[in-house]
Design a protein around this motif. Structure first.
Motif, short mmCIF file in Angstrom:
data_model
loop_
_atom_site.label_atom_id
_atom_site.label_comp_id
_atom_site.label_asym_id
_atom_site.label_seq_id
_atom_site.Cartn_x
_atom_site.Cartn_y
_atom_site.Cartn_z
N THR A 27 0.83 -1.20 0.00
CA THR A 27 0.00 0.00 0.00
C THR A 27 0.87 1.25 0.00
O THR A 27 2.06 1.22 0.34
CB THR A 27 -0.92 0.04 1.23
OG1 THR A 27 -0.12 0.25 2.40
CG2 THR A 27 -1.73 -1.24 1.36
N ALA A 28 0.25 2.37 -0.38
CA ALA A 28 0.96 3.64 -0.40
C ALA A 28 1.43 4.02 1.01
O ALA A 28 2.55 4.53 1.18
CB ALA A 28 0.05 4.73 -0.98
N ASP A 29 0.61 3.78 2.03
CA ASP A 29 0.99 4.13 3.40
C ASP A 29 2.20 3.31 3.86
O ASP A 29 3.06 3.82 4.59
CB ASP A 29 -0.18 3.90 4.35
CG ASP A 29 -1.26 4.98 4.21
OD1 ASP A 29 -0.96 6.03 3.62
OD2 ASP A 29 -2.38 4.75 4.68
N GLU A 30 2.27 2.05 3.43
CA GLU A 30 3.42 1.23 3.81
C GLU A 30 4.71 1.74 3.17
O GLU A 30 5.77 1.74 3.81
CB GLU A 30 3.16 -0.23 3.41
CG GLU A 30 2.09 -0.90 4.27
CD GLU A 30 1.69 -2.27 3.75
OE1 GLU A 30 1.15 -3.06 4.53
OE2 GLU A 30 1.89 -2.54 2.55
N ILE A 31 4.63 2.18 1.93
CA ILE A 31 5.82 2.74 1.27
C ILE A 31 6.26 4.01 1.97
O ILE A 31 7.45 4.23 2.23
CB ILE A 31 5.53 2.98 -0.22
CG1 ILE A 31 5.35 1.64 -0.95
CG2 ILE A 31 6.64 3.80 -0.88
CD1 ILE A 31 4.88 1.76 -2.38
N ARG A 32 5.31 4.88 2.29
CA ARG A 32 5.65 6.11 2.99
C ARG A 32 6.28 5.81 4.35
O ARG A 32 7.25 6.47 4.76
CB ARG A 32 4.41 6.97 3.17
CG ARG A 32 3.82 7.52 1.88
CD ARG A 32 2.74 8.53 2.16
NE ARG A 32 2.02 8.88 0.94
CZ ARG A 32 0.84 8.37 0.59
NH1 ARG A 32 0.23 7.49 1.39
NH2 ARG A 32 0.26 8.74 -0.54
N ALA A 33 5.72 4.82 5.06
CA ALA A 33 6.26 4.48 6.37
C ALA A 33 7.69 3.93 6.25
O ALA A 33 8.56 4.27 7.07
CB ALA A 33 5.35 3.47 7.06
N TYR A 340 -10.47 -5.11 -12.86
CA TYR A 340 -9.10 -4.60 -12.81
C TYR A 340 -8.64 -4.47 -11.36
O TYR A 340 -9.43 -4.19 -10.46
CB TYR A 340 -9.01 -3.22 -13.47
CG TYR A 340 -9.20 -3.23 -14.96
CD1 TYR A 340 -8.22 -3.73 -15.80
CD2 TYR A 340 -10.35 -2.70 -15.55
CE1 TYR A 340 -8.38 -3.73 -17.18
CE2 TYR A 340 -10.51 -2.69 -16.93
CZ TYR A 340 -9.53 -3.21 -17.74
OH TYR A 340 -9.67 -3.20 -19.11
N THR A 341 -7.33 -4.64 -11.18
CA THR A 341 -6.71 -4.42 -9.88
C THR A 341 -5.57 -3.43 -10.05
O THR A 341 -4.69 -3.64 -10.90
CB THR A 341 -6.18 -5.73 -9.29
OG1 THR A 341 -7.27 -6.65 -9.11
CG2 THR A 341 -5.49 -5.50 -7.96
N ASP A 342 -5.60 -2.36 -9.27
CA ASP A 342 -4.48 -1.42 -9.25
C ASP A 342 -3.37 -1.99 -8.37
O ASP A 342 -3.62 -2.78 -7.46
CB ASP A 342 -4.91 -0.07 -8.67
CG ASP A 342 -6.00 0.62 -9.48
OD1 ASP A 342 -6.23 0.22 -10.64
OD2 ASP A 342 -6.62 1.55 -8.94
N VAL A 343 -2.14 -1.58 -8.65
CA VAL A 343 -1.03 -1.93 -7.77
C VAL A 343 -0.26 -0.66 -7.41
O VAL A 343 -0.30 0.33 -8.14
CB VAL A 343 -0.07 -2.97 -8.40
CG1 VAL A 343 -0.81 -4.25 -8.74
CG2 VAL A 343 0.64 -2.40 -9.62
N VAL A 344 0.42 -0.70 -6.28
CA VAL A 344 1.20 0.43 -5.81
C VAL A 344 2.67 0.02 -5.77
O VAL A 344 3.01 -1.03 -5.22
CB VAL A 344 0.74 0.89 -4.41
CG1 VAL A 344 1.57 2.09 -3.95
CG2 VAL A 344 -0.74 1.26 -4.42
N VAL A 345 3.52 0.83 -6.36
CA VAL A 345 4.97 0.60 -6.34
C VAL A 345 5.63 1.87 -5.81
O VAL A 345 5.01 2.93 -5.70
CB VAL A 345 5.51 0.26 -7.74
CG1 VAL A 345 4.84 -1.00 -8.28
CG2 VAL A 345 5.32 1.41 -8.72
N GLY A 350 11.33 6.95 -3.27
CA GLY A 350 10.68 6.27 -2.16
C GLY A 350 9.27 6.72 -1.90
O GLY A 350 8.73 6.50 -0.82
N GLU A 351 8.64 7.34 -2.90
CA GLU A 351 7.25 7.76 -2.79
C GLU A 351 6.35 6.78 -3.54
O GLU A 351 6.77 6.20 -4.54
CB GLU A 351 7.07 9.16 -3.36
CG GLU A 351 7.87 10.25 -2.64
CD GLU A 351 7.41 10.47 -1.20
OE1 GLU A 351 6.28 10.06 -0.87
OE2 GLU A 351 8.18 11.05 -0.42
N PRO A 352 5.13 6.57 -3.07
CA PRO A 352 4.24 5.61 -3.73
C PRO A 352 3.75 6.11 -5.08
O PRO A 352 3.54 7.31 -5.30
CB PRO A 352 3.08 5.48 -2.73
CG PRO A 352 3.10 6.74 -1.95
CD PRO A 352 4.53 7.16 -1.85
#
Length: 661
Positions: A27-33, A340-345, A350-352
């Motif tokens: 998730t985007a929050d996990e990348i930010r963390a 469809y499924t979105d993905v976050v990279v 280091g930003e989502p």
């Protein structure tokens, strides 16, 4: 080295709530963390870039023991590059505890380099544009540097003095007539530059020969080049008035008797987990595959010329092809009723970054499932096959690759790669090229291969499996075969990792049965699934070639290993500029037992491409793949309960159930 937890992690935004499942998508929050944790620990700076951020999957034993509601420690593996000095770091961050669990500087001489950044590719253009030797070489060909696009490519490993430990790429030039012009039509052949990405210098320019730059354009998007679009194709509409037959909830897919979990990461792209089939006769879920992915691929080229001999690309280990995943569009990439499924990279800061519509899922009619018209019983029965399609597409430079996983009603699983895009081009002088095809006037395309490694962590009705090699064999005339018509099969149990390095053999119909020795069907046979290979050529480079050592996985159609949590990538963790020998050859040197153990199959499949004129200027899709088919897994045909088709206008009935006709 472990840093421990960062104080007041939650208050500082260094933690996130744990996901509901250990394999939940990033998730985007996990990348930010993760970024915040590394920053608070002092590991970031103005020149530090995030090469990759991927979920660090828990050990297999932990996954199998997990139950809903259990605690999840979400950990991410983050690879960092300091662009100022080339220092590379391998880290593991817990975003549920706000801690750096592991921080290690990589010895790039021994272990190889981190994958190449997009930012570094952009830098190469600036470096070459400013280099006097490069500019003079272009001037020799009547070209201005402003019209030549640098195409930097992974360097491989050739033991060159001074390259060990340095981030090196090798770059060709392609002339671009105007902004919308496809430069692949105009290769600047006979010329290559070696570039140090950290020092931002040109190490060497090799100007081998003057080859005319092809002039004919290849702009397949331009009606002036392609001609007017045809008007004869009538519309095809695919509809499901009552909706789709599958569900997707929190990453778990259920379709007919199938259940699986979706995953995604920038190195492997789409991953499938916990694939199981509900056997209605047995009344239970039966596991088939614990984890399935495309774990590596290599594209070796066959041109031995001084400027091209080094060309071979590991699109996953060197480029992380998952980050180039396409956003798919309805009616273009996918047709029908689509989920469809979105993905976050993570981007390089280091930003989502969200990739919209990254994974496409839909159902397809697939023709006749089974059929029989019986003379004696007077019956006439037909059932339609259907499959669930789960796919994604990625573009790496000139090539586009689609990866499709198919689940069928009868328990079959298939994987298919679709290669398209633009072939990598070269000049084609009047005397010709022995190892290339002329695909347009003065334009060549070197011979090459696309070889993929499927990692199949098998779990056929349980975690402990074995592999039998099955060959069709001729039976000589004898007392038991007096008329010579008999033929049989030879079954060979593969008992160790060294024994299980195998080649396909189409002349013998070779397949490999993954069986569970501890579970039998009603006939007393071990339940199993067959890996059915296409059996196309494996790596064609000489045994002494650098790419053979680095891509040893591609020298065999099959490897079987004892499962180990840290054995994930068949060419090793770090592929870029690695000298070779990592991954499968290193792991299998121990020759562990694989008979009745927790095992992983590694299957090499792919294409050997001798380009055709028909592949220019854009290549029609070429296909490669394999199948996993149940053999004795079920007690009888598992699709006897599939109903007759009732499509209006295509069947008729007489008050009874509709009959196909």
């Amino acid at each position: 080295m472990t840093d421990g937890a960062v104080p007041e992690a939650a208050a500082a935004g260094l933690t996130v709530p744990p996901p509901a499942h250990p394999l939940a998508m990033l998730t985007a929050d996990e990348i930010r963390a993760a970024r915040a944790v590394l920053d608070a620990a002092g590991h970031l700076g103005d020149d530090v870039r995030f090469v990759s951020v991927v979920p660090e999957e828990p050990a297999k034993a932990e996954l199998l023991a997990f139950s809903p509601g259990g605690l999840v420690d979400r950990r991410l593996r983050v690879l960092l590059l300091d662009r100022a000095n080339g220092a590379s770091y391998d880290t593991i961050v817990s975003v549920t505890r706000g801690a750096v669990d592991h921080f290690e500087k990589i010895d790039t001489v021994v272990s190889g380099q981190l994958p190449i950044l997009d930012e570094e590719f952009e830098t190469v253009q600036e470096i070459l544009d400013a280099d006097d030797t490069w500019r003079r070489s272009l001037a020799r060909r009547g070209l201005d540097v402003s019209t030549v696009r640098a195409v930097p490519l992974s360097a491989g490993h050739y033991g060159y003095e001074g390259e060990a430990g340095r981030r090196i790429v090798r770059s060709f030039g392609f002339h671009q007539d105007h902004e919308q012009d496809h430069p692949w039509a105009h290769p600047v052949d006979g010329l290559v530059a070696y570039v140090d990405l950290t020092a931002r210098t040109v190490v060497q320019v090799i100007d081998d020969e003057l080859v005319p730059v092809p002039e004919e354009p290849g702009n397949f998007q331009d009606p002036a080049y392609t001609g007017p679009a045809r008007t004869t194709l009538k519309p095809i509409e695919i509809t499901q008035p009552e909706g789709v037959s599958f569900t997707v909830e929190d990453g778990v897919v259920r379709w007919e008797n199938w259940t699986l979990r979706l995953g995604f990461n920038v190195r492997e792209g789409l991953t499938l987990h916990h694939i199981s089939f509900r056997d209605r006769e047995m009344g239970r879920e039966r596991s088939v595959v614990h984890r399935a992915s495309i774990a590596e691929m290599v594209v070796p080229y066959a041109d031995p010329s001084p400027v091209r001999f080094w060309q071979n690309y590991f699109d996953q280990g060197e480029y992380l092809f998952g980050r180039y995943t396409n956003s798919l569009e309805l009616g273009c990439d996918c047709l029908g009723e689509i989920h469809y499924t979105d993905v976050v990279v993570a981007d390089e800061n280091g930003e989502p970054r969200t990739i919209r519509n990254a994974i496409c899922m839909h159902e397809e009619d697939y023709g006749v499932l089974w059929k029989h018209s019986d003379l004696f019983a007077g019956s006439n029965e037909t059932r339609r096959q259907r499959r669930l399609v789960i796919s994604f597409f990625t573009t790496v430079g000139n090539y586009d690759y689609g990866f499709y996983w198919y689940l069928y009603l009868d328990g079959t699983i298939e994987c298919e790669s679709k290669a398209t895009g633009v072939v990598f081009t070269s000049g084609y002088p009047e005397q010709g090229r022995e190892f290339a095809t002329e695909i347009a006037p003065g334009l060549g395309a070197p011979f090459h291969q696309h070889l993929f490694s499927a990692r199949l962590d098998m779990a056929v009705d349980g975690q402990f499996n074995a592999v039998d090699e099955i060959d069709a064999v001729r039976v000589p005339v004898s007392d038991k075969n007096p008329h010579g018509n008999a033929f049989g099969r030879q079954v060979t149990r593969l008992r160790s990792e060294q024994e299980a390095q195998r080649q396909a053999d189409g002349s013998r119909g070779r397949v490999w049965h993954v069986v569970n020795p501890d579970v039998t069907n009603r006939l007393g046979q071990p339940v199993g699934y067959a890996l059915v290979p296409e059996g196309l050529p494996t790596l064609l480079a000489d045994d002494s070639a650098s790419v053979t050592s680095r891509a040893a996985f591609a020298t065999r159609h099959l490897w079987v290993t004892r499962h180990a949590d840290d054995e994930r990538y068949p060419a090793g963790d770090l592929v870029n500029q690695h000298p070779g020998g990592a991954g499968l050859p290193a792991w299998t040197a121990a020759d562990r037992s694989i008979d009745g153990e927790d095992i992983v199959l590694w299957h090499t499949f792919g294409l050997t491409h001798f380009p055709r004129p028909e592949d220019w200027p854009v290549m029609p899709v070429d296909y490669a793949g394999f199948a996993l088919k149940p053999v004795g897994f079920f007690d009888r045909n598992p699709t006897l309960d599939v109903p007759r088709s009732s499509n209006s206008g295509h069947c008729h009935g007489d008050g009874q159930e509709p009959t196909c006709h």
